[in-house]
Design a protein around this motif. Structure first.
Motif, PDB file in Angstrom:
ATOM      1  N   MET A 167      41.160  39.101  39.168  1.00 57.46           N
ATOM      2  CA  MET A 167      40.520  39.920  37.996  1.00 57.46           C
ATOM      3  C   MET A 167      39.323  39.132  37.536  1.00 57.46           C
ATOM      4  O   MET A 167      39.822  38.570  36.323  1.00 57.46           O
ATOM      5  N   ASN A 184      35.703  43.048  38.758  1.00 57.67           N
ATOM      6  CA  ASN A 184      37.073  42.874  39.365  1.00 57.67           C
ATOM      7  C   ASN A 184      37.095  43.266  40.879  1.00 57.67           C
ATOM      8  O   ASN A 184      37.425  42.653  41.907  1.00 57.67           O
ATOM      9  N   ARG A 234      34.676  45.268  33.286  1.00 59.67           N
ATOM     10  CA  ARG A 234      35.505  43.959  33.722  1.00 59.67           C
ATOM     11  C   ARG A 234      35.894  44.514  35.131  1.00 59.67           C
ATOM     12  O   ARG A 234      36.125  43.955  36.136  1.00 59.67           O
ATOM     13  N   THR A 235      36.291  46.025  35.093  1.00 59.26           N
ATOM     14  CA  THR A 235      36.850  46.491  36.345  1.00 59.26           C
ATOM     15  C   THR A 235      35.867  46.517  37.465  1.00 59.26           C
ATOM     16  O   THR A 235      36.215  46.287  38.696  1.00 59.26           O
ATOM     17  N   ASP A 292      36.329  47.190  29.319  1.00 63.25           N
ATOM     18  CA  ASP A 292      36.962  47.568  30.584  1.00 63.25           C
ATOM     19  C   ASP A 292      36.438  48.036  31.684  1.00 63.25           C
ATOM     20  O   ASP A 292      36.452  47.644  32.892  1.00 63.25           O
ATOM     21  N   THR A 317      47.788  40.666  35.408  1.00 62.82           N
ATOM     22  CA  THR A 317      47.277  41.971  34.842  1.00 62.82           C
ATOM     23  C   THR A 317      47.331  43.222  35.964  1.00 62.82           C
ATOM     24  O   THR A 317      46.859  42.996  36.895  1.00 62.82           O
ATOM     25  N   GLY A 360      46.045  46.501  37.683  1.00 60.66           N
ATOM     26  CA  GLY A 360      44.712  47.196  37.871  1.00 60.66           C
ATOM     27  C   GLY A 360      44.606  48.657  37.354  1.00 60.66           C
ATOM     28  O   GLY A 360      44.374  49.362  37.993  1.00 60.66           O
ATOM     29  N   VAL A 361      45.024  48.826  35.951  1.00 60.65           N
ATOM     30  CA  VAL A 361      44.952  49.915  35.495  1.00 60.65           C
ATOM     31  C   VAL A 361      44.239  49.848  34.240  1.00 60.65           C
ATOM     32  O   VAL A 361      44.114  48.915  33.661  1.00 60.65           O
ATOM     33  N   PRO A 362      43.538  51.053  33.524  1.00 62.78           N
ATOM     34  CA  PRO A 362      42.740  50.901  32.336  1.00 62.78           C
ATOM     35  C   PRO A 362      43.435  50.307  31.101  1.00 62.78           C
ATOM     36  O   PRO A 362      44.801  50.675  30.932  1.00 62.78           O
ATOM     37  N   GLY A 363      42.875  49.390  30.553  1.00 62.43           N
ATOM     38  CA  GLY A 363      43.449  48.779  29.325  1.00 62.43           C
ATOM     39  C   GLY A 363      44.502  47.631  29.525  1.00 62.43           C
ATOM     40  O   GLY A 363      44.801  47.009  28.744  1.00 62.43           O
ATOM     41  N   ALA A 364      44.765  47.507  30.743  1.00 68.26           N
ATOM     42  CA  ALA A 364      45.761  46.131  30.977  1.00 68.26           C
ATOM     43  C   ALA A 364      45.412  44.901  30.427  1.00 68.26           C
ATOM     44  O   ALA A 364      46.123  44.064  29.829  1.00 68.26           O
ATOM     45  N   ALA A 403      37.684  52.573  35.602  1.00 69.10           N
ATOM     46  CA  ALA A 403      38.343  51.655  34.636  1.00 69.10           C
ATOM     47  C   ALA A 403      39.869  51.174  35.307  1.00 69.10           C
ATOM     48  O   ALA A 403      40.629  50.780  34.534  1.00 69.10           O
ATOM     49  N   SER A 404      39.792  51.323  36.700  1.00 68.28           N
ATOM     50  CA  SER A 404      41.152  51.059  37.197  1.00 68.28           C
ATOM     51  C   SER A 404      40.836  50.507  38.821  1.00 68.28           C
ATOM     52  O   SER A 404      40.373  51.223  39.555  1.00 68.28           O
TER      53      SER A 404
HETATM   54  N1  ASP Z   1      41.144  47.965  34.026  1.00 70.90           N
HETATM   55  C1  ASP Z   1      40.987  46.701  34.780  1.00 70.90           C
HETATM   56  C2  ASP Z   1      41.333  46.890  35.965  1.00 70.90           C
HETATM   57  O1  ASP Z   1      41.929  47.787  36.658  1.00 70.90           O
HETATM   58  C3  ASP Z   1      42.268  45.650  34.205  1.00 70.90           C
HETATM   59  C4  ASP Z   1      41.765  45.260  32.968  1.00 70.90           C
HETATM   60  O2  ASP Z   1      42.212  46.100  31.891  1.00 70.90           O
HETATM   61  O3  ASP Z   1      41.410  44.283  32.670  1.00 70.90           O
HETATM   62  O4  ASP Z   1      40.942  45.861  36.999  1.00 70.90           O
END
Ligand code: ASP
Length: 408
Positions: free
Chosen positions: A303, A387, A383-384, A380, A344, A346-350, A268-269
């Motif tokens: 993203m 992304n 979506r990651t 997440d 946003t 690119g880390v989990p939860g952002a 998720a990153s």
């Molecule tokens: N975790 C996603 C990413 O790293 C960012 C997000 O939380 O939407 O791409």
């Protein structure tokens, strides 16, 4: 020998998932005692939410300024930069539109919740298009941050970023300052996110206590909705793009991308997936200079999955509160979600933090994040994956276009 075993910390995702299960169990158990949940558990959720709201402003301000400042390199690479930005913005706007369309067709299945205990009142404002444009521009440096007017914060950040580039060498210190403070607020965000298991429990438990099992069932629907939109975006937009603009068969593209996609799904990153994404894109034939420019930039600003998630969640949250989004509101969401995805990390939860900005832009209750926070990791992962796939599709396309140009 009795060596001391270092304690292994449970991953945040697992903690959040456990918090989610506990919140549901406790919420169901407290259905007969709603005041206890609302008066003594919810306040801690509110504290968590306040911290999230607190960090959104500085994160948007500094990460966008840092992003713009990094464009000084982008100028040097001229054509690569231009093509990349156009592709990133266009696909993200398409992504959030797909998210909104799918979510709207699911809307009938989403529940309306009891909002009696929420102080929030729907502001019935329909400012009109020109007013919306005028309102993009701040008349004061502090006010946009103070009132969490994120669009104005973004405009401010872009202006300041451009000024720093225009200053050239004189602006180097400012650029350094911005990059440092960007790191500082990223760290603050990481600290706040580490509290999310507690936040999730305290936010979700009263919601379940008040609304009962209906909410849990509806979460499955909203997750399904997001995943349908993710899949459609990949199948339609990326397949079409790599075939027509990148000269590659979509099957080859997705097959080659599989390792990076699996890594993104589990981590998720986007940033964490960057090295393996670069490798996959290179193996697929993207040139080194393009890969080393488009992918790090994409991991920071592009993203599509996050934009879809924000569109879907905005419709879901609105419908839970019994609010019908108008067309101008939807257009605002397309704009803010596109810009929010730039801000946003690119880390989990952002992406969940940035959802606060999207909701605020159309006067939706930010507290609604509580409804989806417990299952954020599930959103997440998908979506990651999208992304980073979007970033790689861009590398393939830009590389192909430059190759074709060279041949001429
Ligand atoms: N975790 C996603 C990413 O790293 C960012 C997000 O939380 O939407 O791409």
């Amino acid at each position: 020998m009795d060596a001391v075993q270092p304690k292994k910390k449970m991953p945040l995702a697992a903690q959040i998932f456990i918090a989610l299960i506990l919140a549901i169990v406790a919420g169901l158990a407290l259905q007969g005692n709603v005041p206890l949940a609302v008066n003594y558990i919810k306040p801690f959720g509110t504290i968590f939410l306040n911290l999230v709201k607190f960090v959104v402003g500085p994160i948007v301000l500094f990460s966008i300024m840092a992003g713009v400042v990094s464009l000084s390199d982008l100028r040097k690479v001229g054509s690569i930069g231009g093509l990349t930005l156009v592709y990133y913005f266009f696909t993200t706007a398409v992504a959030v539109t797909i998210g909104l369309v799918i979510a709207n067709s699911f809307k009938g299945a989403f529940p309306a919740l009891s909002t009696a205990n929420l102080a929030y009142k729907v502001k019935n404002s329909n400012p009109g298009f020109m007013k919306m444009i005028v309102d993009l521009f701040p008349s004061n440096f502090i006010a946009p941050l103070n009132s969490s007017n994120m669009l104005q914060v973004i405009v401010m950040a872009i202006l300041i970023g451009i000024a720093i580039i225009a200053l050239g060498r004189k602006g180097e210190k400012a650029a350094e300052f911005i990059n440092t403070w960007n790191d500082v607020f990223m760290k603050v965000m990481e600290m706040i996110l580490s509290l999310s298991p507690i936040g999730v429990f305290c936010l979700l438990c009263p919601v379940v206590a008040q609304n009962g099992p209906a909410v849990i069932g509806s979460l499955a629907k909203v997750i399904l909705c997001a995943y349908i939109a993710y899949a459609l975006h990949a199948i339609i937009v990326y397949s079409l793009a790599v075939r027509t603009l990148g000269g590659m068969s979509p099957l080859k593209f997705f097959k080659g991308m599989m390792p990076a996609m699996i890594f993104a799904f589990s981590s998720a990153s986007s940033v964490g997936t960057l090295p393996i994404n670069m490798e996959c894109a290179s193996k697929l034939g993207a040139s080194k200079e393009v890969v080393s420019f488009t992918l790090p930039l994409g991991a920071t600003i592009n993203m599509d999955g996050t934009a879809i998630y924000q569109g879907v969640c905005a419709v879901f949250i609105a419908s839970c509160y019994g609010i019908d989004l108008t067309l101008p509101q939807m257009l605002t969401i397309v704009l803010t979600a596109t810009l929010a995805s730039v801000g946003t990390a690119g880390v989990p939860g952002a992406g969940m933090i940035m959802l606060a900005m999207v909701l605020a832009s159309v006067n939706l209750p930010v507290d609604g994040i509580a409804l989806v926070a417990g299952v954020d990791r599930i959103f997440d992962m998908g979506r990651t994956t999208l992304n980073i796939t979007g970033d790689a599709s861009c590398a393939i396309i830009v590389s192909h276009i430059l190759d074709e140009k060279k041949k001429k």
